[in-house]
Design an enzyme around this catalytic site. Structure first.
Site, PDB file in Angstrom:
ATOM      1  N   TYR A 140       2.673   9.883   0.053  1.00 24.81           N
ATOM      2  CA  TYR A 140       3.747   9.311   0.876  1.00 24.81           C
ATOM      3  C   TYR A 140       5.145   9.532   0.283  1.00 24.81           C
ATOM      4  CZ  TYR A 140      -0.006   6.446   3.010  1.00 24.81           C
ATOM      5  OH  TYR A 140      -1.130   6.001   3.627  1.00 24.81           O
TER       6      TYR A 140
ATOM      7  N   ASP B 154       0.838  -1.198   0.000  1.00 28.80           N
ATOM      8  CA  ASP B 154       0.000   0.000   0.000  1.00 28.80           C
ATOM      9  C   ASP B 154       0.871   1.246   0.000  1.00 28.80           C
ATOM     10  OD1 ASP B 154      -2.643   1.351   0.361  1.00 28.80           O
ATOM     11  OD2 ASP B 154      -1.615   2.105   2.149  1.00 28.80           O
TER      12      ASP B 154
HETATM   13  N1  LIG Z   1      -5.973   7.266   5.736  1.00 30.08           N
HETATM   14  C1  LIG Z   1      -5.106   6.432   5.186  1.00 30.08           C
HETATM   15  O1  LIG Z   1      -5.238   6.135   4.014  1.00 30.08           O
HETATM   16  C2  LIG Z   1      -3.987   5.829   5.993  1.00 30.08           C
HETATM   17  C3  LIG Z   1      -3.648   6.379   7.232  1.00 30.08           C
HETATM   18  C4  LIG Z   1      -2.642   5.743   7.965  1.00 30.08           C
HETATM   19  C5  LIG Z   1      -2.021   4.602   7.477  1.00 30.08           C
HETATM   20  N2  LIG Z   1      -2.361   4.106   6.252  1.00 30.08           N
HETATM   21  C6  LIG Z   1      -1.706   2.917   5.677  1.00 30.08           C
HETATM   22  O2  LIG Z   1      -1.652   1.921   6.672  1.00 30.08           O
HETATM   23  C7  LIG Z   1      -0.290   1.534   6.853  1.00 30.08           C
HETATM   24  C8  LIG Z   1      -0.084   1.079   8.272  1.00 30.08           C
HETATM   25  O3  LIG Z   1      -0.261   2.160   9.179  1.00 30.08           O
HETATM   26  P1  LIG Z   1       0.762   2.446  10.321  1.00 30.08           P
HETATM   27  O4  LIG Z   1       2.072   2.761   9.673  1.00 30.08           O
HETATM   28  O5  LIG Z   1       0.239   3.398  11.290  1.00 30.08           O
HETATM   29  O6  LIG Z   1       0.891   0.974  10.908  1.00 30.08           O
HETATM   30  P2  LIG Z   1       1.062   0.362  12.319  1.00 30.08           P
HETATM   31  O7  LIG Z   1       1.509  -1.022  12.030  1.00 30.08           O
HETATM   32  O8  LIG Z   1      -0.145   0.543  13.163  1.00 30.08           O
HETATM   33  O9  LIG Z   1       2.210   1.229  13.046  1.00 30.08           O
HETATM   34  C9  LIG Z   1       3.452   1.300  12.565  1.00 30.08           C
HETATM   35  C10 LIG Z   1       4.339   1.934  13.663  1.00 30.08           C
HETATM   36  O10 LIG Z   1       4.648   0.948  14.620  1.00 30.08           O
HETATM   37  C11 LIG Z   1       6.066   0.686  14.614  1.00 30.08           C
HETATM   38  N3  LIG Z   1       6.238  -0.761  14.612  1.00 30.08           N
HETATM   39  C12 LIG Z   1       5.909  -1.639  13.631  1.00 30.08           C
HETATM   40  N4  LIG Z   1       6.222  -2.903  14.013  1.00 30.08           N
HETATM   41  C13 LIG Z   1       6.754  -2.807  15.251  1.00 30.08           C
HETATM   42  C14 LIG Z   1       7.280  -3.780  16.174  1.00 30.08           C
HETATM   43  N5  LIG Z   1       7.288  -5.084  15.877  1.00 30.08           N
HETATM   44  N6  LIG Z   1       7.750  -3.337  17.361  1.00 30.08           N
HETATM   45  C15 LIG Z   1       7.730  -2.030  17.664  1.00 30.08           C
HETATM   46  N7  LIG Z   1       7.261  -1.074  16.843  1.00 30.08           N
HETATM   47  C16 LIG Z   1       6.773  -1.459  15.644  1.00 30.08           C
HETATM   48  C17 LIG Z   1       6.614   1.288  13.353  1.00 30.08           C
HETATM   49  O11 LIG Z   1       7.940   1.769  13.568  1.00 30.08           O
HETATM   50  P3  LIG Z   1       9.248   0.981  13.030  1.00 30.08           P
HETATM   51  O12 LIG Z   1       9.601   1.603  11.729  1.00 30.08           O
HETATM   52  O13 LIG Z   1      10.230   1.222  14.118  1.00 30.08           O
HETATM   53  O14 LIG Z   1       8.894  -0.482  12.899  1.00 30.08           O
HETATM   54  C18 LIG Z   1       5.613   2.436  13.087  1.00 30.08           C
HETATM   55  O15 LIG Z   1       5.995   3.610  13.769  1.00 30.08           O
HETATM   56  C19 LIG Z   1       0.522   2.744   6.421  1.00 30.08           C
HETATM   57  O16 LIG Z   1       1.844   2.436   6.099  1.00 30.08           O
HETATM   58  C20 LIG Z   1      -0.280   3.180   5.220  1.00 30.08           C
HETATM   59  O17 LIG Z   1       0.056   2.377   4.098  1.00 30.08           O
HETATM   60  C21 LIG Z   1      -3.338   4.715   5.508  1.00 30.08           C
END
Ligand SMILES: NC(=O)c1ccc[n+]([C@@H]2O[C@H](COP(=O)([O-])OP(=O)(O)OC[C@H]3O[C@@H](n4cnc5c(N)ncnc54)[C@H](OP(=O)(O)O)[C@@H]3O)[C@@H](O)[C@H]2O)c1
Length: 327
Positions: A58, A53
Site C-alpha cells: 500500500y 491495517d
Molecule cells: N486482500 C486484501 O488483503 C485486502 C483487499 C482489500 C482491502 N483490504 C483492507 O481492507 C480495508 C478496507 O477495504 P476498502 O477500502 O475496500 O473498504 P470499504 O470500507 O469497503 O470501501 C472504502 C471505499 O468507500 C468509500 N467510503 C468510505 N466511507 C464512506 C462513506 N461514509 N460515504 C461514502 N463513501 C465512503 C471510500 O472513499 P472515501 O475516501 O471517499 O471515504 C472508499 O473508496 C483496506 O483499506 C485494506 O486495509 C485488504
C-alpha cells in the site's frame, strides 16, 4: 467505541478497524498529502480505533508509523502484510522475511501484532502454508511479530476456498474476508469455520465502490435484473436499496452496509478505508448502531442471498458491472 477479542490472538481490538489500503489509502490515493493522512489516523485514534491495517504493497506503512509515534505501543494493534499472490508473483520465504524486516523499519516499531500474507489465492495456498509460513514463524519466535494471519483475494476466490482450508490448518490466527450486502456467501462458507477454530476475522469490502456510488449500484442491479438474477422490477429502480432507508432503519445505503456486516455473527473487526474525516466519523457512528431491522435483513437475504462476487472489484476493471469474473 466497542471492543472485542480477535479470535485466538486474545488481542482486545476495536470493532472498527482503519484500513489504509483500498482505493482511498487515507486520501493518498486521491491526491491528498501525508499530513492529511496522518490527520485521519489521529482522528481514528481519538475515536477509540486501536486496530490499523496496512501492507507493504500500500505504501502507507511509513505514514502509519509516523502517525502512531507518541501513542504507547501496547495501545495499538498494527496489522501489516507480506506481498503475496496479488502483488508478488515469485513469492519466496526469503522475500517474505525481507519484507517483514522492511515493514518493521517503515513502521518504526519493534514488533507487528498481526503479520499477514496478502491476497493468497487457492492455487498458491500450499506454497503459502508449506514454504512461507514456516519461515515467518521462525521470525515470530525472534519476536518480530505476534500472530500470523492470511488475507483472501476477494475477486479471485469467490467461494472463499483458500480461507476454508486456512481455518482448518491451524497455522493462521486471523483471516481477512470479503463479505457485504450483495456478496453474502461467507455466512455459510466461512464464519462457521472461523468460529469453530477461533480464527480472528477482519472484514473487508463492506462498502467498496458499489455502495459508495449510487449510479454504480443502480447499473449493477439493472444488469443483474436483466440477466434474471434479480427481480425485473429492480431494473428500473434508480435507488434499488432505498427500502433500507427509513425512520427506524438505516440513514443511508452506506450506513446500512456497515451495520449489515458489523452484526454478522463471526465478524470481529470491520475494516473501512477512507481519506475523508467526515466519512471516518459517520462510519464509526454506523458501526456503533444496532443491527438493521429484522424485516430489512430478511429482504436483503431474500433478494441478494444467492448472489456471489458482486461489487468486489475496482471500477477500472469493469466500468459498469459490479460482477467479478474471478472464480
Ligand atoms: N486482500 C486484501 O488483503 C485486502 C483487499 C482489500 C482491502 N483490504 C483492507 O481492507 C480495508 C478496507 O477495504 P476498502 O477500502 O475496500 O473498504 P470499504 O470500507 O469497503 O470501501 C472504502 C471505499 O468507500 C468509500 N467510503 C468510505 N466511507 C464512506 C462513506 N461514509 N460515504 C461514502 N463513501 C465512503 C471510500 O472513499 P472515501 O475516501 O471517499 O471515504 C472508499 O473508496 C483496506 O483499506 C485494506 O486495509 C485488504
Amino acid at each position: 467505541m466497542d471492543y472485542t477479542t480477535l479470535g485466538r490472538t486474545g488481542l482486545k481490538v476495536s470493532i472498527a478497524g482503519l484500513g489504509t489500503g483500498g482505493f482511498s489509502r487515507l486520501g493518498l490515493g486521491t491526491g491528498k498529502d501525508e499530513a492529511h493522512a496522518i490527520g485521519i489516523i489521529r482522528a481514528a485514534l481519538d475515536l477509540g480505533v486501536n486496530l490499523f491495517d496496512t501492507a507493504a504493497a500500500y505504501g502507507t506503512e511509513p505514514v502509519l508509523g509516523k502517525a502512531l509515534r507518541g501513542t504507547p505501543r501496547d495501545e495499538v494493534v498494527i496489522c501489516t502484510k507480506a506481498p503475496f499472490g496479488i502483488s508478488s508473483s515469485g513469492s519466496s520465504p526469503e522475500r517474505a522475511v525481507a519484507s517483514l524486516d522492511r515493514s518493521l523499519k517503515e513502521l518504526g516499531t519493534d514488533y507487528i501484532d498481526v503479520y499477514q500474507l496478502h491476497g493468497v489465492s487457492p492455487a498458491a495456498y500450499d506454497h503459502a502454508r508449506d514454504a512461507i509460513a514456516p519461515a515467518l514463524l521462525r521470525e515470530k519466535d525472534k519476536g518480530k511479530f505476534r500472530h500470523l494471519g492470511i488475507t483472501e483475494t476477494g475477486p479471485g476466490d469467490l467461494p472463499h476456498e483458500m480461507v476454508q482450508r486456512a481455518c482448518r490448518d491451524g497455522v493462521w490466527d486471523t483471516a481477512m474476508i470479503a463479505f457485504h450486502m450483495m456478496h453474502q456467501n461467507a455466512r455459510a462458507n466461512v464464519f462457521p469455520l472461523t468460529r469453530e477454530h477461533r480464527v480472528g476475522t477482519l472484514l473487508m469490502f463492506a462498502v467498496r465502490n458499489i455502495f459508495s456510488r449510487p449510479e454504480r449500484l443502480a447499473a449493477t442491479v439493472r444488469e443483474l435484473a436483466d440477466a434474471g438474477e434479480l427481480p425485473p422490477e429492480l431494473a428500473s429502480n434508480p435507488d434499488p436499496l432505498g427500502f433500507l432507508v427509513h425512520p427506524g432503519g438505516a440513514s443511508s445505503v452506506v450506513d446500512a452496509a456497515y451495520r449489515f456486516v458489523r452484526h454478522e455473527p463471526g465478524v470481529d473487526v470491520v475494516l473501512f478505508g477512507t481519506g475523508d474525516e467526515a466519512h471516518l466519523r459517520t462510519n464509526i457512528d454506523s458501526l456503533l448502531k444496532p443491527p438493521l431491522p429484522e424485516p430489512d435483513r430478511a429482504q436483503l437475504a431474500h433478494l441478494f442471498g444467492r448472489l456471489v462476487g458482486v461489487g468486489l472489484d475496482a471500477p477500472h476493471l469493469t466500468p459498469l458491472s459490479g460482477r467479478s469474473k474471478g472464480g
